[in-house]
Design a protein around this motif. Structure first.
Motif, PDB file in Angstrom:
ATOM      1  N   ILE A   1       0.846  -1.198   0.000  1.00 32.11           N
ATOM      2  CA  ILE A   1       0.000   0.000   0.000  1.00 32.11           C
ATOM      3  C   ILE A   1       0.882   1.248   0.000  1.00 32.11           C
ATOM      4  O   ILE A   1       0.658   2.182  -0.772  1.00 32.11           O
ATOM      5  CB  ILE A   1      -0.962  -0.002   1.203  1.00 32.11           C
ATOM      6  CG1 ILE A   1      -2.031  -1.089   1.022  1.00 32.11           C
ATOM      7  CG2 ILE A   1      -1.615   1.367   1.385  1.00 32.11           C
ATOM      8  CD1 ILE A   1      -2.884  -1.325   2.253  1.00 32.11           C
ATOM      9  N   HIS A   2       1.895   1.257   0.847  1.00 33.95           N
ATOM     10  CA  HIS A   2       2.817   2.406   0.927  1.00 33.95           C
ATOM     11  C   HIS A   2       3.527   2.622  -0.413  1.00 33.95           C
ATOM     12  O   HIS A   2       3.721   3.765  -0.846  1.00 33.95           O
ATOM     13  CB  HIS A   2       3.839   2.177   2.039  1.00 33.95           C
ATOM     14  CG  HIS A   2       4.872   3.248   2.128  1.00 33.95           C
ATOM     15  ND1 HIS A   2       4.610   4.502   2.637  1.00 33.95           N
ATOM     16  CD2 HIS A   2       6.176   3.266   1.750  1.00 33.95           C
ATOM     17  CE1 HIS A   2       5.709   5.232   2.572  1.00 33.95           C
ATOM     18  NE2 HIS A   2       6.667   4.513   2.030  1.00 33.95           N
ATOM     19  N   TYR A   3       3.889   1.546  -1.063  1.00 35.11           N
ATOM     20  CA  TYR A   3       4.635   1.599  -2.319  1.00 35.11           C
ATOM     21  C   TYR A   3       3.760   2.081  -3.479  1.00 35.11           C
ATOM     22  O   TYR A   3       4.212   2.835  -4.332  1.00 35.11           O
ATOM     23  CB  TYR A   3       5.175   0.196  -2.613  1.00 35.11           C
ATOM     24  CG  TYR A   3       5.978   0.073  -3.870  1.00 35.11           C
ATOM     25  CD1 TYR A   3       7.275   0.580  -3.948  1.00 35.11           C
ATOM     26  CD2 TYR A   3       5.461  -0.576  -4.979  1.00 35.11           C
ATOM     27  CE1 TYR A   3       8.019   0.447  -5.106  1.00 35.11           C
ATOM     28  CE2 TYR A   3       6.192  -0.711  -6.136  1.00 35.11           C
ATOM     29  CZ  TYR A   3       7.470  -0.199  -6.195  1.00 35.11           C
ATOM     30  OH  TYR A   3       8.208  -0.327  -7.343  1.00 35.11           O
ATOM     31  N   LEU A   4       2.487   1.694  -3.482  1.00 39.69           N
ATOM     32  CA  LEU A   4       1.647   1.887  -4.655  1.00 39.69           C
ATOM     33  C   LEU A   4       0.686   3.071  -4.577  1.00 39.69           C
ATOM     34  O   LEU A   4       0.481   3.774  -5.556  1.00 39.69           O
ATOM     35  CB  LEU A   4       0.839   0.608  -4.904  1.00 39.69           C
ATOM     36  CG  LEU A   4       0.011   0.534  -6.166  1.00 39.69           C
ATOM     37  CD1 LEU A   4       0.879   0.724  -7.399  1.00 39.69           C
ATOM     38  CD2 LEU A   4      -0.699  -0.806  -6.232  1.00 39.69           C
ATOM     39  N   PHE A   5       0.092   3.319  -3.421  1.00 40.06           N
ATOM     40  CA  PHE A   5      -0.952   4.337  -3.324  1.00 40.06           C
ATOM     41  C   PHE A   5      -0.399   5.676  -2.857  1.00 40.06           C
ATOM     42  O   PHE A   5       0.575   5.745  -2.125  1.00 40.06           O
ATOM     43  CB  PHE A   5      -2.064   3.878  -2.378  1.00 40.06           C
ATOM     44  CG  PHE A   5      -2.942   2.821  -2.982  1.00 40.06           C
ATOM     45  CD1 PHE A   5      -4.035   3.171  -3.752  1.00 40.06           C
ATOM     46  CD2 PHE A   5      -2.660   1.485  -2.799  1.00 40.06           C
ATOM     47  CE1 PHE A   5      -4.846   2.208  -4.321  1.00 40.06           C
ATOM     48  CE2 PHE A   5      -3.459   0.505  -3.370  1.00 40.06           C
ATOM     49  CZ  PHE A   5      -4.552   0.867  -4.134  1.00 40.06           C
ATOM     50  N   ARG A   6      -1.090   6.747  -3.304  1.00 43.90           N
ATOM     51  CA  ARG A   6      -0.716   8.115  -2.960  1.00 43.90           C
ATOM     52  C   ARG A   6      -1.951   8.866  -2.470  1.00 43.90           C
ATOM     53  O   ARG A   6      -3.076   8.534  -2.832  1.00 43.90           O
ATOM     54  CB  ARG A   6      -0.168   8.863  -4.178  1.00 43.90           C
ATOM     55  CG  ARG A   6       0.985   8.185  -4.916  1.00 43.90           C
ATOM     56  CD  ARG A   6       2.265   8.188  -4.109  1.00 43.90           C
ATOM     57  NE  ARG A   6       3.405   7.743  -4.888  1.00 43.90           N
ATOM     58  CZ  ARG A   6       3.805   6.494  -4.994  1.00 43.90           C
ATOM     59  NH1 ARG A   6       3.142   5.539  -4.383  1.00 43.90           N
ATOM     60  NH2 ARG A   6       4.864   6.160  -5.698  1.00 43.90           N
TER      61      ARG A   6
ATOM     62  N   ASN B   1       1.636   6.083   8.140  1.00 45.04           N
ATOM     63  CA  ASN B   1       0.923   5.511   9.289  1.00 45.04           C
ATOM     64  C   ASN B   1      -0.136   4.495   8.884  1.00 45.04           C
ATOM     65  O   ASN B   1      -1.242   4.487   9.420  1.00 45.04           O
ATOM     66  CB  ASN B   1       0.297   6.616  10.145  1.00 45.04           C
ATOM     67  CG  ASN B   1       1.315   7.624  10.599  1.00 45.04           C
ATOM     68  OD1 ASN B   1       2.428   7.274  10.975  1.00 45.04           O
ATOM     69  ND2 ASN B   1       0.957   8.891  10.548  1.00 45.04           N
ATOM     70  N   ILE B   2       0.202   3.644   7.945  1.00 42.83           N
ATOM     71  CA  ILE B   2      -0.762   2.673   7.425  1.00 42.83           C
ATOM     72  C   ILE B   2      -1.181   1.689   8.508  1.00 42.83           C
ATOM     73  O   ILE B   2      -2.372   1.431   8.693  1.00 42.83           O
ATOM     74  CB  ILE B   2      -0.172   1.948   6.204  1.00 42.83           C
ATOM     75  CG1 ILE B   2       0.034   2.962   5.070  1.00 42.83           C
ATOM     76  CG2 ILE B   2      -1.069   0.797   5.754  1.00 42.83           C
ATOM     77  CD1 ILE B   2       0.892   2.483   3.953  1.00 42.83           C
ATOM     78  N   ARG B   3      -0.235   1.136   9.226  1.00 44.85           N
ATOM     79  CA  ARG B   3      -0.563   0.145  10.263  1.00 44.85           C
ATOM     80  C   ARG B   3      -1.469   0.757  11.329  1.00 44.85           C
ATOM     81  O   ARG B   3      -2.464   0.169  11.740  1.00 44.85           O
ATOM     82  CB  ARG B   3       0.724  -0.405  10.900  1.00 44.85           C
ATOM     83  CG  ARG B   3       0.478  -1.505  11.919  1.00 44.85           C
ATOM     84  CD  ARG B   3       1.792  -2.100  12.420  1.00 44.85           C
ATOM     85  NE  ARG B   3       2.712  -1.109  12.919  1.00 44.85           N
ATOM     86  CZ  ARG B   3       2.833  -0.749  14.199  1.00 44.85           C
ATOM     87  NH1 ARG B   3       2.093  -1.320  15.112  1.00 44.85           N
ATOM     88  NH2 ARG B   3       3.704   0.159  14.566  1.00 44.85           N
ATOM     89  N   GLN B   4      -1.135   1.957  11.775  1.00 45.89           N
ATOM     90  CA  GLN B   4      -1.941   2.623  12.791  1.00 45.89           C
ATOM     91  C   GLN B   4      -3.338   2.929  12.265  1.00 45.89           C
ATOM     92  O   GLN B   4      -4.323   2.784  12.984  1.00 45.89           O
ATOM     93  CB  GLN B   4      -1.267   3.921  13.260  1.00 45.89           C
ATOM     94  CG  GLN B   4       0.045   3.722  13.967  1.00 45.89           C
ATOM     95  CD  GLN B   4       1.234   3.630  13.014  1.00 45.89           C
ATOM     96  OE1 GLN B   4       1.092   3.444  11.811  1.00 45.89           O
ATOM     97  NE2 GLN B   4       2.427   3.747  13.550  1.00 45.89           N
ATOM     98  N   SER B   5      -3.433   3.339  11.020  1.00 44.77           N
ATOM     99  CA  SER B   5      -4.733   3.656  10.431  1.00 44.77           C
ATOM    100  C   SER B   5      -5.588   2.408  10.298  1.00 44.77           C
ATOM    101  O   SER B   5      -6.803   2.461  10.493  1.00 44.77           O
ATOM    102  CB  SER B   5      -4.549   4.291   9.052  1.00 44.77           C
ATOM    103  OG  SER B   5      -3.859   5.505   9.162  1.00 44.77           O
TER     104      SER B   5
END
Length: 90
Positions: A49-54, A63-67
């Motif tokens: 997700i971090h690599y692909l989405f903006r 903060n993907i994990r926290q979200s």
């Protein structure tokens, strides 16, 4: 893992006026449930997700994990996301 220079901008806006990570997580979960993408371990999914989405400003998501831990059961535009996924099968 090819280089992704622009990524995919996630433009769903939440109730707080910011882009909605909850909607993005819901979208990905639905794609997995329908067998349209492969399920992967959570830590690897976070990296993808971090690599692909903006965000709408073309910045990588933070903060993907926290979200994900505060994910909503009724994210913004849930019905629209369901409709888009259902239209794939029609």
């Amino acid at each position: 893992m090819r280089k992704v220079s622009n990524g995919i901008k996630w433009l769903v806006i939440g109730k707080n006026g910011s882009f909605s990570k909850s909607s993005l997580f819901y979208f990905i979960e639905k794609l997995i449930e329908e067998g349209l993408i492969t399920d992967v371990p959570s830590t690897l999914l976070n990296k993808k997700i971090h690599y692909l989405f903006r965000d709408p400003s073309n910045n990588r998501l933070k903060n993907i994990r926290q979200s994900k831990s505060t994910n909503s059961s009724n994210p913004s535009q849930k019905d629209r996301i369901d409709s888009v996924i259902n239209s794939i099968f029609i």
